[in-house]
Design a protein around this motif. Structure first.
Motif, PDB file in Angstrom:
ATOM      1  N   ALA A  28      -9.023  -3.391   5.865  1.00  0.00           N
ATOM      2  CA  ALA A  28      -9.257  -4.838   5.927  1.00  0.00           C
ATOM      3  C   ALA A  28      -7.946  -5.613   5.884  1.00  0.00           C
ATOM      4  N   LEU A  29      -7.050  -5.227   4.991  1.00  0.00           N
ATOM      5  CA  LEU A  29      -5.782  -5.941   4.842  1.00  0.00           C
ATOM      6  C   LEU A  29      -4.872  -5.751   6.049  1.00  0.00           C
ATOM      7  N   ALA A  30      -5.049  -4.639   6.747  1.00  0.00           N
ATOM      8  CA  ALA A  30      -4.225  -4.389   7.929  1.00  0.00           C
ATOM      9  C   ALA A  30      -4.465  -5.433   9.010  1.00  0.00           C
ATOM     10  N   ASP A  31      -5.603  -6.093   8.958  1.00  0.00           N
ATOM     11  CA  ASP A  31      -5.887  -7.151   9.926  1.00  0.00           C
ATOM     12  C   ASP A  31      -4.901  -8.309   9.787  1.00  0.00           C
ATOM     13  N   THR A  41      -2.692   0.863  -7.423  1.00  0.00           N
ATOM     14  CA  THR A  41      -2.682  -0.595  -7.422  1.00  0.00           C
ATOM     15  C   THR A  41      -4.092  -1.164  -7.385  1.00  0.00           C
ATOM     16  N   LEU A  42      -4.986  -0.504  -6.647  1.00  0.00           N
ATOM     17  CA  LEU A  42      -6.339  -1.019  -6.453  1.00  0.00           C
ATOM     18  C   LEU A  42      -7.357  -0.443  -7.433  1.00  0.00           C
ATOM     19  N   ARG A  43      -6.955   0.544  -8.195  1.00  0.00           N
ATOM     20  CA  ARG A  43      -7.865   1.273  -9.081  1.00  0.00           C
ATOM     21  C   ARG A  43      -8.631   0.362 -10.036  1.00  0.00           C
ATOM     22  N   MET A  53     -12.001  -6.002  -4.645  1.00  0.00           N
ATOM     23  CA  MET A  53     -10.921  -5.123  -4.203  1.00  0.00           C
ATOM     24  C   MET A  53     -10.042  -5.831  -3.178  1.00  0.00           C
ATOM     25  N   ILE A  54     -10.659  -6.578  -2.273  1.00  0.00           N
ATOM     26  CA  ILE A  54      -9.892  -7.329  -1.286  1.00  0.00           C
ATOM     27  C   ILE A  54      -9.063  -8.419  -1.973  1.00  0.00           C
ATOM     28  N   ILE A  70     -11.805 -14.655   3.483  1.00  0.00           N
ATOM     29  CA  ILE A  70     -12.179 -13.543   2.601  1.00  0.00           C
ATOM     30  C   ILE A  70     -13.464 -12.892   3.118  1.00  0.00           C
ATOM     31  N   ASP A  71     -14.404 -13.718   3.528  1.00  0.00           N
ATOM     32  CA  ASP A  71     -15.664 -13.198   4.073  1.00  0.00           C
ATOM     33  C   ASP A  71     -15.406 -12.354   5.321  1.00  0.00           C
ATOM     34  N   ARG A  72     -14.478 -12.784   6.157  1.00  0.00           N
ATOM     35  CA  ARG A  72     -14.161 -12.034   7.370  1.00  0.00           C
ATOM     36  C   ARG A  72     -13.550 -10.679   7.026  1.00  0.00           C
ATOM     37  N   LEU A  73     -12.655 -10.672   6.032  1.00  0.00           N
ATOM     38  CA  LEU A  73     -12.052  -9.408   5.612  1.00  0.00           C
ATOM     39  C   LEU A  73     -13.089  -8.498   4.962  1.00  0.00           C
TER      40      LEU A  73
END
Length: 234
Positions: A28-31, A41-43, A53-54, A70-73
């Protein structure tokens, strides 16, 4: 165990799903052309749902976005995660044997997770353990979710059980707080995703492997104190 209901958290308790959750978050973040974040980091966000998480991933990179973004991600996360939900996710060592043992002893089994119900059911099916549970409640099954006690109470009712003969098994402060609020004893596992020492959260019992769960649950159902697990020899 004939009248007992055992309620299990999913991510970090029954299954080690961190690799697949991290992969979906990074997808998602790669977008946004953001760098991939490591699992460590995300644990801490596991257990709060995909949106959290996002948000945690964005916070780590110093990015703030409006809700529609945020909804799009989140939609991008889910589109990737659903078909890859069990690429690396596996039950923790001894978990399946423990579940089978509890069922053979007559206990009802339930899953109470803040993961969306459809994803929880898909994951359990993909791992071929869905048939072990009498009920599954996701984060969207009721108007509330953990740490609200009605999430646990609701799934116990769905399983045909009674809170007076129930035990929660989880791995984070969310699970412990929910069980406390529901007035049921809670077993915490050390191998999950808690970001602080699990003993500091003061669960009723602590296990470091599923082989220890049967004794802990039986003691709690009997109202007996549970000894802390001994560190393994190195």
């Amino acid at each position: 165990m004939q009248n007992a209901t055992l309620v299990f958290d999913l991510d970090g308790t029954l299954v080690d799903s961190l690799p697949d959750l991290v992969a979906a978050t990074n997808h998602a973040l790669a977008d946004l052309s953001l760098p991939a974040l490591p699992a460590a980091t995300l644990r801490k966000a596991v257990g709060f749902g995909a949106r959290r998480m996002i948000l945690d991933g964005l916070a780590r990179t110093g990015v703030t976005l409006p809700d529609p973004e945020i909804d799009r991600l989140l939609a991008r996360f889910l589109a990737y995660y659903e078909p890859n939900i069990a690429r690396e996710t596996r039950p923790f060592d001894g978990a399946v044997a423990a579940l089978e043992g509890f069922r053979a002893a007559g206990a009802r089994l339930a899953v109470c997770t803040n993961k969306r119900l459809a994803l929880a059911e898909r994951l359990l099916e993909a791992l071929a353990i869905d048939g072990l549970f009498d009920a599954v409640a996701g984060g969207d099954s009721f108007p509330v979710c953990k740490p609200h006690p009605d999430h646990i109470r609701g799934v116990i009712r769905m399983a045909g059980g009674d809170t007076a003969a129930a035990v929660m098994v989880g791995d984070t402060g969310i699970d412990i707080a929910a069980a406390r609020a529901a007035a049921i004893p809670v077993v915490a596992c050390t191998f999950g995703y808690a970001t602080e020492p699990i003993a500091a959260l003061k669960p009723d019992a602590i296990i470091s492997h599923y082989s220890e769960l049967d004794a802990a649950v039986r003691a709690l159902l009997a109202g007996a104190p549970v000894a802390a697990p001994q560190p393994s020899a190195s």
